[in-house]
Design an enzyme around this catalytic site. Structure first.
Site, PDB file in Angstrom:
ATOM      1  N   CYS A 161       0.852  -1.186   0.000  1.00 23.53           N
ATOM      2  CA  CYS A 161       0.000   0.000   0.000  1.00 23.53           C
ATOM      3  C   CYS A 161       0.893   1.244   0.000  1.00 23.53           C
ATOM      4  CB  CYS A 161      -0.920   0.020   1.207  1.00 23.53           C
ATOM      5  SG  CYS A 161      -2.049   1.428   1.149  1.00 23.53           S
ATOM      6  N   ILE A 171       0.172  -5.238  -9.920  1.00 25.39           N
ATOM      7  CA  ILE A 171       0.757  -4.278  -9.016  1.00 25.39           C
ATOM      8  C   ILE A 171      -0.316  -3.660  -8.117  1.00 25.39           C
ATOM      9  CG2 ILE A 171       2.716  -3.663 -10.484  1.00 25.39           C
ATOM     10  CD1 ILE A 171       1.142  -1.187 -11.436  1.00 25.39           C
TER      11      ILE A 171
HETATM   12  C1  LIG Z   1     -10.246   2.406  -3.549  1.00 24.82           C
HETATM   13  C2  LIG Z   1      -9.140   1.407  -3.578  1.00 24.82           C
HETATM   14  C3  LIG Z   1      -8.825   0.684  -2.441  1.00 24.82           C
HETATM   15  C4  LIG Z   1      -7.808  -0.252  -2.438  1.00 24.82           C
HETATM   16  N1  LIG Z   1      -7.541  -0.968  -1.319  1.00 24.82           N
HETATM   17  C5  LIG Z   1      -6.586  -1.954  -1.336  1.00 24.82           C
HETATM   18  C6  LIG Z   1      -6.351  -2.786  -0.219  1.00 24.82           C
HETATM   19  O1  LIG Z   1      -6.988  -2.668   0.813  1.00 24.82           O
HETATM   20  N2  LIG Z   1      -5.394  -3.740  -0.316  1.00 24.82           N
HETATM   21  C7  LIG Z   1      -4.668  -3.923  -1.453  1.00 24.82           C
HETATM   22  O2  LIG Z   1      -3.827  -4.830  -1.498  1.00 24.82           O
HETATM   23  N3  LIG Z   1      -4.870  -3.160  -2.533  1.00 24.82           N
HETATM   24  C8  LIG Z   1      -5.817  -2.172  -2.509  1.00 24.82           C
HETATM   25  N4  LIG Z   1      -6.035  -1.403  -3.625  1.00 24.82           N
HETATM   26  C9  LIG Z   1      -5.243  -1.664  -4.831  1.00 24.82           C
HETATM   27  C10 LIG Z   1      -5.986  -2.571  -5.807  1.00 24.82           C
HETATM   28  O3  LIG Z   1      -6.211  -3.829  -5.242  1.00 24.82           O
HETATM   29  C11 LIG Z   1      -5.188  -2.716  -7.104  1.00 24.82           C
HETATM   30  O4  LIG Z   1      -3.929  -3.297  -6.814  1.00 24.82           O
HETATM   31  C12 LIG Z   1      -4.951  -1.394  -7.818  1.00 24.82           C
HETATM   32  O5  LIG Z   1      -6.065  -0.539  -7.670  1.00 24.82           O
HETATM   33  C13 LIG Z   1      -4.653  -1.558  -9.303  1.00 24.82           C
HETATM   34  O6  LIG Z   1      -5.691  -2.200  -9.981  1.00 24.82           O
HETATM   35  P1  LIG Z   1      -6.850  -1.410 -10.800  1.00 24.82           P
HETATM   36  O7  LIG Z   1      -6.163  -0.483 -11.752  1.00 24.82           O
HETATM   37  O8  LIG Z   1      -7.660  -2.482 -11.457  1.00 24.82           O
HETATM   38  O9  LIG Z   1      -7.643  -0.668  -9.780  1.00 24.82           O
HETATM   39  C14 LIG Z   1      -7.064  -0.461  -3.625  1.00 24.82           C
HETATM   40  C15 LIG Z   1      -7.365   0.267  -4.768  1.00 24.82           C
HETATM   41  C16 LIG Z   1      -8.383   1.201  -4.771  1.00 24.82           C
HETATM   42  C17 LIG Z   1      -8.667   1.966  -6.028  1.00 24.82           C
END
Ligand SMILES: Cc1cc2nc3c(=O)[nH]c(=O)nc-3n(C[C@H](O)[C@H](O)[C@H](O)COP(=O)(O)O)c2cc1C
Ligand SMILES: Cc1cc2nc3c(=O)[nH]c(=O)nc-3n(C[C@H](O)[C@H](O)[C@H](O)COP(=O)(O)OP(=O)(O)OC[C@H]3O[C@@H](n4cnc5c(N)ncnc54)[C@H](O)[C@@H]3O)c2cc1C
Ligand SMILES: Cc1cc2nc3c(=O)[nH]c(=O)nc-3n(C[C@H](O)[C@H](O)[C@H](O)COP(=O)(O)OP(=O)(O)OC[C@H]3O[C@@H](n4cnc5c(N)ncnc54)[C@H](O)[C@@H]3O)c2cc1C
Ligand SMILES: Cc1cc2nc3c(=O)[nH]c(=O)nc-3n(C[C@H](O)[C@H](O)[C@H](O)COP(=O)(O)O)c2cc1C
Ligand code: FES
Ligand code: FES
Lengths: 257, 312, 312, 257
Positions: free
Chosen positions: B129, B190
């Protein structure tokens, strides 16, 4: 999606409620809300009490941020995301509106629109005391029949607005009931309307962060209030174990409503 | 039509599309809902030792269709409360991966042990994170620490462990290799990229926390690069994440080496229905591209071992 | 109207918009052309010890308006040839910053010395090319190495030295502090993000080199974060780079802490005329936002020292 | 911007020149070029010899990649970026076309379009030998008057095409000369047309990488051939010290043309 607006009008509606007006040309429907960002402070969901190009939110003093919002002067710049969420179906002809406290804020623009469309509308408004009655005059001048209940009897009937609702439903036929207020109040409205088969539409609140149906903060049973709501047909939510009982804290924990 | 079932770290998934951690993952009903909408499986919100409110709002800013910034601050009900949420999904037969975070190896092991006991099929360790102090990417950017954490968790649980790698690093491969040495069954990558949005008129960062994490289409090229590099270097499978919204995005990740993928931000733009669409469109699209199965596409853009990439 | 002249590391610029390294920077005529188009100054292509052809084509892939991927591979005519190009710009009075790269501190110093002798007003050290083996970001991701290189160059030349920081790192601040310790007069950030594009139909990476660097709008949030963090931590000024195409983009960088900015990819989307537009639009836009000058906007989104960011 | 096409036709034009046709609906104008990517090999700028929906490039065997392109079978998949660059103004009424070797490829679609518009066009084509004459038949059947010169005299006049040009310019009035070929040839065309005040338009080549006017690889004086060209009015480039003398190597070094 985010825009910055300036407060162009500030109207003290009741001792604990202020309306802030701002210009934002994005189209909005009655029932929708915005995420209102007070720079340096919090960003909160606020229903649109006015949905035209000159929009407005009507804010009740609750916790810290809402209290501070009450004191924001004309000219204050605010961030606005939205409008988000579902809205009221304006097609029913005979409408009963049941507003508890600041819940009336979200119902008022829907009422105005329905009345302008030729529907009839009876508004049952509840408040703690006369001075806290919200939008009584606004609704009356839009053509609504307004009845009132106050906890202390300083205006209208003494007691809860739900008492009025029972009688109104018994006396006249309605095609729909719109309600917004504490969930226990809305539960009573649903209970009153159910036997008469009048559908109820509720506007509900849950803690919100993204307002995009993503973060799960506003989960209510299988729904997300920010996109599936805040305006729901009561039959979708009234029987959920959470409704009227629990909400989710910012951490996602279930806590008593 | 092309087969799209996948096996990831011993888990069978009906399709390769997992709900990404942090999206629809705080409540059990939501996890169920994502699966009902068509996801192959779900990853829970990252859960820590104690309840956390996360950062104050604003926690989100959006760009045109190509990106999103968030600093939720790892809100979560804590590992004492959360099992009753995850139980809803597990009881409904949803293939569920439990995501956990903590500040060090011991705490990771403790939270992981509790999460594993809920019936989740695997764990995902959020080592990445980008905006939570002392949690996630500070641990996650040091290979030695990654190895230590993974090893501690692998010892503490019997389910497979997936290490989620940060892209905010000079060397994602070093982190992936560390996770592999530590005993991870897979790596996922990622997480979001450290980023910031400024409001011109208000003269301040948009998010209350200031720094946040960038997700969505903008990070797809970065995610593809990390997955490509991890696939080349590791023996364990890679789960691709970042900017996936269409089946073509997902197949690009497969070609780069992703065995499965996670989908996050697309849910905000397209709704949870994105999973149904992805699941429906994948088999015909694989057919059109000439792949007999999803599995056949995995790693297919890499040169065969020993072959030169260029013919010149 | 708001004043837009800036002083950067002792150099006076008529406006804060510099041509970014690698764009229009191989030929002296092009450097002149960028200045004639309205740039406040120019940064040359990164020049190394010997001529390099760079990677074979394809070297570029574009996304919709929000991004671009490149792996040019640091093509350059080499420091023996290049002085005659830069001389064209210097002779024409163009405020020119000479960009150099090399594999270690000694080689950096040698190339830098030769570049400095051409009359450039400053040097920019490319410590950050994400896709050239043994050059750029491998050196550039180690703070100790960054400090060593900067110190060697600072000793070798009399002009101010700007260190260009990689975003492909867990800790850009550590790199910035290292550059400051080494004697840099300023830091610039960011270079491109390590990224990859895959062609679905051809089942292979698009760029001949495979990995490349992402630039354009997609990386603006990342660049803003790095500039924000560097501004908070460093005493020397920061030059903001990444995804700048409009005056609003540039002012966001100023608010985050950038004293000047560099513009690269926008030239591909909008042509070199982008500099004239930026220069013309900056003063009225600053006026509209209530800034008396560009300088007044620099760092203006940071809380005053000692003030809390949030009032709650 | 990038698309992948399949070779749908392969036409051997001369022993050293092959045309590959592919379907790509993006609009293109005569004179523009594409970046043609042979997967696993190089990506090269290639003028469009056909600009309609079924596009075509006519490739001459030069170095390694172009030689390999000659052998690509129908069905081969290629990456295509573009079309890029400037094009020919088709409004002049009396056109003299001067093509040297494969330079005729880029002139042919412009000639066809101008003839279809009602212009008259004389094409002076040069080649080493009869068999290497490109698009003689194509131009003739489009309505052009075609005259020819070969180095070995196997077709038309023996010698350089520039000899023909002198005479054509002396004999008839032209509104414009279009030319593409070696720069020394184009310099001679410019020299011949100058005294008669006939404007010359050249299509020139420089090493290209981005084709987006960004990387500087194709710098020619103050211009970038990929966006300011490849089609230039001769007066903009003929007097540049580089023209006909130097070009830039992939490293950016100036080397003899
Ligand atoms: C609102 C939000 C909350 C997220 N919370 C977490 C989390 O609690 N744990 C985690 O490993 N990744 C978290 N992520 C990251 C996502 O799991 C993911 O790795 C990242 O958003 C990239 O993928 P995407 O482009 O499909 O959103 C979060 C992403 C967003 C947008
Ligand atoms: C869809 C929707 C529409 C709303 N419309 C209005 C309206 O028109 N007028 C009005 O006065 N209020 C409205 N609210 C409530 C408003 O968002 C705040 O909850 C309220 O103003 C108290 O905020 P506070 O920060 O002052 O209180 P706090 O002291 O922070 O908390 C008091 C209560 O507010 C709740 N709250 C705090 N932050 C949020 C948040 N991000 N989302 C939801 N609830 C929160 C807390 O859970 C708590 O129950 C609406 C809420 C929702 C969800
Ligand atoms: C705008 C433009 C249009 C062109 N149109 C045609 C055409 O219609 N038909 C045709 O046969 N050729 C055309 N060319 C030339 C073509 O791009 C190649 O230069 C040629 O095919 C030789 O390539 P090669 O790799 O086989 O040769 P190499 O052995 O690599 O080199 C031979 C020559 O080709 C040049 N060359 C190599 N790569 C490039 C490149 N990326 N950009 C420019 N020149 C390069 C070299 O500088 C050298 O002079 C055009 C070039 C340009 C710039
Ligand atoms: C085609 C291209 C070539 C580049 N070459 C160099 C280079 O030689 N040296 C360098 O320091 N940065 C180089 N860069 C990086 C840019 O200077 C800049 O840091 C980056 O592109 C981000 O800015 P932008 O989004 O405005 O393009 C190059 C970028 C591009 C797109
Ligand atoms: S507020 Fe995030 S899902 Fe509703
Ligand atoms: S090929 Fe890059 S500028 Fe022309």
């Amino acid at each position: 999606m985010r825009t910055v607006v300036s407060v162009v009008e500030r109207v003290v509606e009741t001792p604990s409620t202020v309306t802030l007006r701002f210009d934002d040309p994005r189209p909005a429907r009655p029932g929708q809300f915005v995420m209102l960002w007070v720079p340096g402070d919090d960003e909160l969901p606020m229903s649109l009490a006015y949905v035209g190009a000159r929009k407005g939110v009507t804010v009740k003093a609750m916790g810290g941020t809402s209290r501070r919002i009450l004191d924001l002067p004309v000219g204050t710049r605010l961030g606005v995301r939205g409008p988000y969420g579902t809205s009221f179906d304006l097609s029913p002809r005979r409408i009963l509106l049941v507003g508890g406290g600041s819940g009336t804020a979200v119902l008022a623009p829907a009422a105005e629109a329905a009345l302008a469309n030729g529907s009839t509308l009876t508004a049952a408004l509840g408040a703690t005391t006369k001075k806290e009655l919200l939008f009584e005059e606004r609704l009356r001048s839009a053509g609504a029949t307004v009845v009132v209940a106050t906890d202390d009897g300083t205006a209208g009937e003494r007691g809860y607005v739900t008492g009025l609702v029972e009688r109104l439903l018994a006396d006249s036929p309605f095609d729909v009931v719109w309600t917004c207020g504490p969930e226990v109040m809305m539960q009573k409205v649903v209970a009153a309307a159910g036997p008469r088969s009048v559908p109820v539409v509720c506007s509900v609140e849950r803690h919100m962060k993204c307002a995009l149906g993503m973060c799960d903060a506003c989960a209510l049973g299988p729904y997300h209030v920010c996109v599936d709501g805040p305006v729901f047909p009561a039959e979708r939510i009234a029987s959920l174990p959470e409704f009227g009982r629990t909400k989710r804290a910012p951490s996602g924990r279930s806590v008593p409503a | 039509m092309a087969a799209v079932g996948v096996e990831l770290a011993g888990i069978r998934l009906r399709n390769p599309f997992l709900l990404a951690s942090g999206i629809w993952g705080e409540s059990g009903e939501s996890l169920k809902g994502a699966y009902a909408a068509g996801a192959g499986g779900v990853v829970t919100k990252s859960i820590g030792e104690a309840p956390r409110d996360g950062y104050p709002n604003p926690t989100i800013d959006t760009y045109e269709q190509w990106g999103m910034l968030n600093a939720m601050g790892l809100p979560n009900p804590g590992i004492e409360e959360y099992p009753r949420e995850v139980a809803v999904a597990v009881a409904a037969g949803v293939p569920t991966i439990g995501s956990v975070f903590a500040g060090d190896a011991d705490a990771f092991a403790a939270v992981a042990r509790r999460m594993a006991s809920t019936g989740v099929l695997a764990l995902e360790l959020n080592l990445s994170c980008p905006h939570a102090k002392g949690l996630g990417s500070e641990v996650g950017s040091d290979p030695a620490e990654v190895e230590r954490v993974v090893r501690a968790v692998v010892r503490a649980v019997t389910v497979p462990v997936i290490a989620k790698i940060t892209p905010n690093t000079a060397d994602p491969v070093a982190l992936g290799l560390a996770a592999e040495r530590g005993g991870a069954a897979a790596v996922s990558a990622i997480n979001t990229l450290r980023a910031l949005a400024i409001d011109l008129n208000l003269r301040r960062p948009v998010l209350a926390h200031g720094l946040g994490g960038l997700s969505g289409a903008a990070i797809k090229p970065v995610g593809l690069a990390v997955v490509w590099q991890l696939y080349e270097a590791l023996k364990i499978p890679v789960v691709g994440i970042g900017g996936i919204r269409t089946v073509d995005d997902a197949i690009e990740y497969a070609l780069a080496g992703a065995r499965a993928v996670e989908v996050g931000t697309a849910v905000a733009f397209d709704g949870i229905g994105v999973f149904g669409r992805l699941a429906a469109e994948l088999p015909p699209r694989l057919d059109a591209l000439g792949f007999p199965s999803w599995g056949a596409a995995v790693g297919a853009a890499h040169p065969a071992p020993g072959a030169a990439v260029r013919t010149t």
